[in-house]
Design a protein around this motif. Structure first.
Motif, PDB file in Angstrom:
ATOM      1  N   CYS A 150      59.612 -44.875  72.664  1.00 34.32           N
ATOM      2  CA  CYS A 150      60.761 -44.043  73.249  1.00 34.32           C
ATOM      3  C   CYS A 150      60.109 -42.755  72.897  1.00 34.32           C
ATOM      4  CB  CYS A 150      62.287 -44.490  72.937  1.00 34.32           C
ATOM      5  SG  CYS A 150      63.003 -45.688  73.244  1.00 34.32           S
ATOM      6  N   ALA A 151      59.566 -41.857  73.138  1.00 32.81           N
ATOM      7  CA  ALA A 151      59.479 -40.378  73.009  1.00 32.81           C
ATOM      8  C   ALA A 151      59.885 -39.386  74.456  1.00 32.81           C
ATOM      9  CB  ALA A 151      57.784 -40.691  72.735  1.00 32.81           C
ATOM     10  N   ARG A 276      67.731 -50.680  81.191  1.00 29.44           N
ATOM     11  CA  ARG A 276      67.320 -49.509  82.024  1.00 29.44           C
ATOM     12  C   ARG A 276      66.873 -49.952  83.438  1.00 29.44           C
ATOM     13  NH1 ARG A 276      62.378 -51.332  80.768  1.00 29.44           N
ATOM     14  NH2 ARG A 276      62.681 -52.370  79.647  1.00 29.44           N
ATOM     15  N   ALA A 277      67.313 -48.871  84.776  1.00 36.03           N
ATOM     16  CA  ALA A 277      67.496 -48.900  86.248  1.00 36.03           C
ATOM     17  C   ALA A 277      66.956 -50.564  86.566  1.00 36.03           C
ATOM     18  CB  ALA A 277      67.159 -48.241  87.087  1.00 36.03           C
ATOM     19  N   VAL A 300      79.810 -50.689  86.958  1.00 41.03           N
ATOM     20  CA  VAL A 300      79.792 -49.297  86.710  1.00 41.03           C
ATOM     21  C   VAL A 300      78.326 -49.298  85.178  1.00 41.03           C
ATOM     22  CG1 VAL A 300      80.764 -46.991  85.109  1.00 41.03           C
ATOM     23  CG2 VAL A 300      82.050 -48.862  87.036  1.00 41.03           C
ATOM     24  N   SER A 301      77.498 -48.491  86.020  1.00 37.63           N
ATOM     25  CA  SER A 301      75.928 -48.206  85.378  1.00 37.63           C
ATOM     26  C   SER A 301      75.826 -47.129  84.782  1.00 37.63           C
ATOM     27  CB  SER A 301      75.420 -49.531  85.779  1.00 37.63           C
ATOM     28  OG  SER A 301      74.839 -48.864  87.761  1.00 37.63           O
ATOM     29  N   LEU A 302      75.150 -47.193  83.841  1.00 39.90           N
ATOM     30  CA  LEU A 302      73.876 -45.927  83.538  1.00 39.90           C
ATOM     31  C   LEU A 302      73.037 -46.108  83.053  1.00 39.90           C
ATOM     32  CD1 LEU A 302      74.647 -44.248  79.696  1.00 39.90           C
ATOM     33  CD2 LEU A 302      75.393 -46.491  80.259  1.00 39.90           C
ATOM     34  N   ASN A 303      71.988 -44.648  83.287  1.00 38.33           N
ATOM     35  CA  ASN A 303      70.721 -45.040  83.025  1.00 38.33           C
ATOM     36  C   ASN A 303      70.672 -43.775  81.808  1.00 38.33           C
ATOM     37  OD1 ASN A 303      69.583 -43.337  84.372  1.00 38.33           O
ATOM     38  ND2 ASN A 303      68.293 -44.917  85.578  1.00 38.33           N
ATOM     39  N   ALA A 304      69.731 -43.757  81.395  1.00 41.30           N
ATOM     40  CA  ALA A 304      68.616 -42.038  80.643  1.00 41.30           C
ATOM     41  C   ALA A 304      68.415 -41.061  81.906  1.00 41.30           C
ATOM     42  CB  ALA A 304      68.038 -42.676  79.491  1.00 41.30           C
ATOM     43  N   ARG A 315      62.604 -46.185  79.288  1.00 41.92           N
ATOM     44  CA  ARG A 315      64.254 -46.083  78.322  1.00 41.92           C
ATOM     45  C   ARG A 315      64.114 -44.533  77.849  1.00 41.92           C
ATOM     46  NH1 ARG A 315      59.877 -49.704  77.297  1.00 41.92           N
ATOM     47  NH2 ARG A 315      60.398 -52.293  77.519  1.00 41.92           N
ATOM     48  N   GLY A 316      65.565 -44.584  77.541  1.00 39.47           N
ATOM     49  CA  GLY A 316      65.716 -43.409  76.771  1.00 39.47           C
ATOM     50  C   GLY A 316      67.437 -43.078  76.240  1.00 39.47           C
ATOM     51  N   PHE A 317      67.378 -42.230  75.776  1.00 39.74           N
ATOM     52  CA  PHE A 317      68.628 -41.847  74.569  1.00 39.74           C
ATOM     53  C   PHE A 317      68.979 -40.786  74.950  1.00 39.74           C
ATOM     54  CE2 PHE A 317      66.314 -45.383  72.848  1.00 39.74           C
ATOM     55  CZ  PHE A 317      67.338 -47.046  72.633  1.00 39.74           C
ATOM     56  N   ASP A 318      70.424 -40.274  74.199  1.00 35.42           N
ATOM     57  CA  ASP A 318      70.882 -38.881  74.739  1.00 35.42           C
ATOM     58  C   ASP A 318      69.688 -37.249  73.959  1.00 35.42           C
ATOM     59  OD1 ASP A 318      72.348 -36.276  73.210  1.00 35.42           O
ATOM     60  OD2 ASP A 318      73.827 -37.856  74.047  1.00 35.42           O
ATOM     61  N   SER A 319      69.112 -38.387  72.352  1.00 36.27           N
ATOM     62  CA  SER A 319      68.389 -36.840  72.042  1.00 36.27           C
ATOM     63  C   SER A 319      67.179 -36.370  72.849  1.00 36.27           C
ATOM     64  CB  SER A 319      68.156 -37.532  70.665  1.00 36.27           C
ATOM     65  OG  SER A 319      67.588 -39.001  70.496  1.00 36.27           O
ATOM     66  N   LEU A 320      66.655 -38.181  73.249  1.00 40.39           N
ATOM     67  CA  LEU A 320      65.829 -38.198  74.300  1.00 40.39           C
ATOM     68  C   LEU A 320      65.396 -36.926  75.690  1.00 40.39           C
ATOM     69  CD1 LEU A 320      64.043 -41.269  73.608  1.00 40.39           C
ATOM     70  CD2 LEU A 320      63.206 -38.884  72.586  1.00 40.39           C
TER      71      LEU A 320
END
Length: 449
Positions: A150-151, A276-277, A300-304, A315-320
């Protein structure tokens, strides 16, 4: 504030009703973080109020304390005699490359291993910094992602607007609803005091956004069962996020555990997932399979990074996402800093979490009135667009936290006693309250109770 709340209400199909906000001030940021906190919590509260109006004929008032909402977007738990573990892995963070900045997210051991497979083993930040400095940011982002890590390189908003993924996610709605099959479902078993009593929530989410949603639903009386893989852990956020939930482990590659998971899903009213999707599809639990197993399911779903475009499975997160979408760069310019400046809290996670809860409640109300299941999709990147386009917020500082902000109840967590901050949301007759204290992942059996 009004414009942000109006946008959220429109996305959720909620009436453009005025909501009472109390307290002054805002978190220091280039963006209206306190407005997002207050508006997203207000929308979740309004969805509860609308559900109660549908079922009882009375429309409860909703009120949000902006100051407490801001604090809850950081953390709500206040340990007594113990400490929450650090949130970040020692080498996670922002690094200078040859031509800009990049953020490496290494909290999960396999994500750290992926970064080190590209850069070499690093004992500390200094070692990592010297290795990162030899790379161009785009090449390093691509290499780490290709290795399963993750970057995110730092882009500005204009660059993100022109990027294929920025273009894709900006064309998506904030909340993408899809109607499901007709299913009579069960009648409402709740009350004004516990509107989600009898509702089973199967929670497959991690870290912050999804767990915020399930924590909120648990506070309204829902039975929340969180399922994690056998080895997953997130010690820095578990005491914050497991409030009100039972937590079990299943290996969805194991035939016996798959059967158990399917039996749980069949009885679930609401499924929350943040994979991830394509991840559940690869496990054999794509949207069609989920609906077949659980007709009438609220999914109900979310991804980055959104549900279309070249990064939909990244792949991802809030900070990315803050780095990719121009938020960290805007913060750097706002503060005239010499490095990226993220939001003061993980606002994309928390905001999206409350929007997920609001979407689940909206779909539940629809199922109760029309007998239809349905799904909702959200993403951190689309919430970022909402925040960026809203612009700057108030500049006055919030009054500092004091002991009067803590609730009176002592929560006997798995680590020791703690208090929670007072809840920022007031719904007339419907107190948010949790009957299960925060506990370890995997502490319970994978069964409804």
């Amino acid at each position: 504030m009004t414009g942000l709340l109006t946008s959220i209400q429109a996305a959720l199909g909620l009436p453009h009703t005025a909501i009472t906000f109390t307290s002054d001030g805002a978190l220091p940021s280039a963006f209206a973080v306190t407005d997002l906190a207050s508006a997203s919590i207000a929308a979740a509260g309004q969805a509860v109020s609308q559900l109660l109006h549908q079922q009882t004929g009375r429309l409860p008032d909703v009120e949000v304390d902006r100051r407490l909402a801001s604090f809850w977007f950081a953390s709500s738990i206040r340990p007594s005699g113990w400490s929450v573990p650090p949130l970040w892995d020692p080498i996670a963070g922002d690094y200078a490359t040859r031509d800009g900045w990049i953020r490496l997210h290494t909290n999960a051991p396999h994500h750290r291993a992926a970064a080190e497979s590209v850069l070499g083993a690093c004992a500390d930040r200094a070692a990592m910094a010297s290795k990162v400095a030899q790379w161009n940011k785009t090449d390093l982002e691509q290499a780490v992602v290709a290795a399963g890590g993750c970057a995110a390189e730092m882009r500005n908003w204009a660059q993100w607007q022109a990027h294929p993924q920025g273009l894709a996610v900006n064309a998506e709605p904030l909340v993408a609803f899809t109607a499901g099959a007709h299913h009579p479902g069960k009648p409402w078993q709740g009350s004004v005091a516990r509107p989600l009593s009898g509702i089973k929530v199967l929670d497959l989410t991690r870290v912050l956004a999804g767990p915020v949603a399930s924590r909120f639903l648990a506070g309204l009386g829902a039975e929340v069962l969180r399922i994690d893989p056998p080895t997953w852990n997130e010690p820095g956020v578990v005491p914050e996020m497991t409030l009100g939930k039972r937590c079990a482990r299943l290996d969805l590659h194991d035939p016996a555990d798959r059967l158990l998971f399917e039996s749980l899903l069949k009885d679930a009213d609401i499924l929350l997932h943040g994979y991830r999707a394509d991840a559940l599809q690869h496990l054999g639990y794509g949207p069609a399979e989920r609906q077949a197993l659980a007709p009438g399911l609220i999914d109900v779903s979310l991804n980055a990074y959104g549900w279309s475009g070249p990064w939909q499975n990244r792949r991802g997160f809030d900070s990315l996402v803050q780095m990719s979408s121009g938020i960290a760069e805007a913060g750097q310019r706002w503060k005239n800093a010499d490095k990226p400046l993220p939001l003061p809290v993980q606002a994309l996670d928390h905001g999206t979490g409350y929007l997920m809860a609001a979407a689940a409640l909206t779909l539940l109300a629809r199922r109760l009135s029309e007998g239809l299941g349905g799904s909702a999709r959200l993403s951190l990147a689309r919430t970022a667009k909402l925040l960026v386009e809203h612009g700057a917020g108030p500049e006055a500082a919030l009054r500092a936290e004091d002991e009067n902000d803590q609730g009176l109840v002592v929560e006997q967590t798995a680590w020791g006693p703690a208090h929670r901050l007072q809840v920022p949301l007031k719904i007339t007759g419907t107190p948010l309250q949790w009957t299960i204290p925060a506990g370890e992942l995997g502490a319970h059996r994978a069964q409804w109770w």
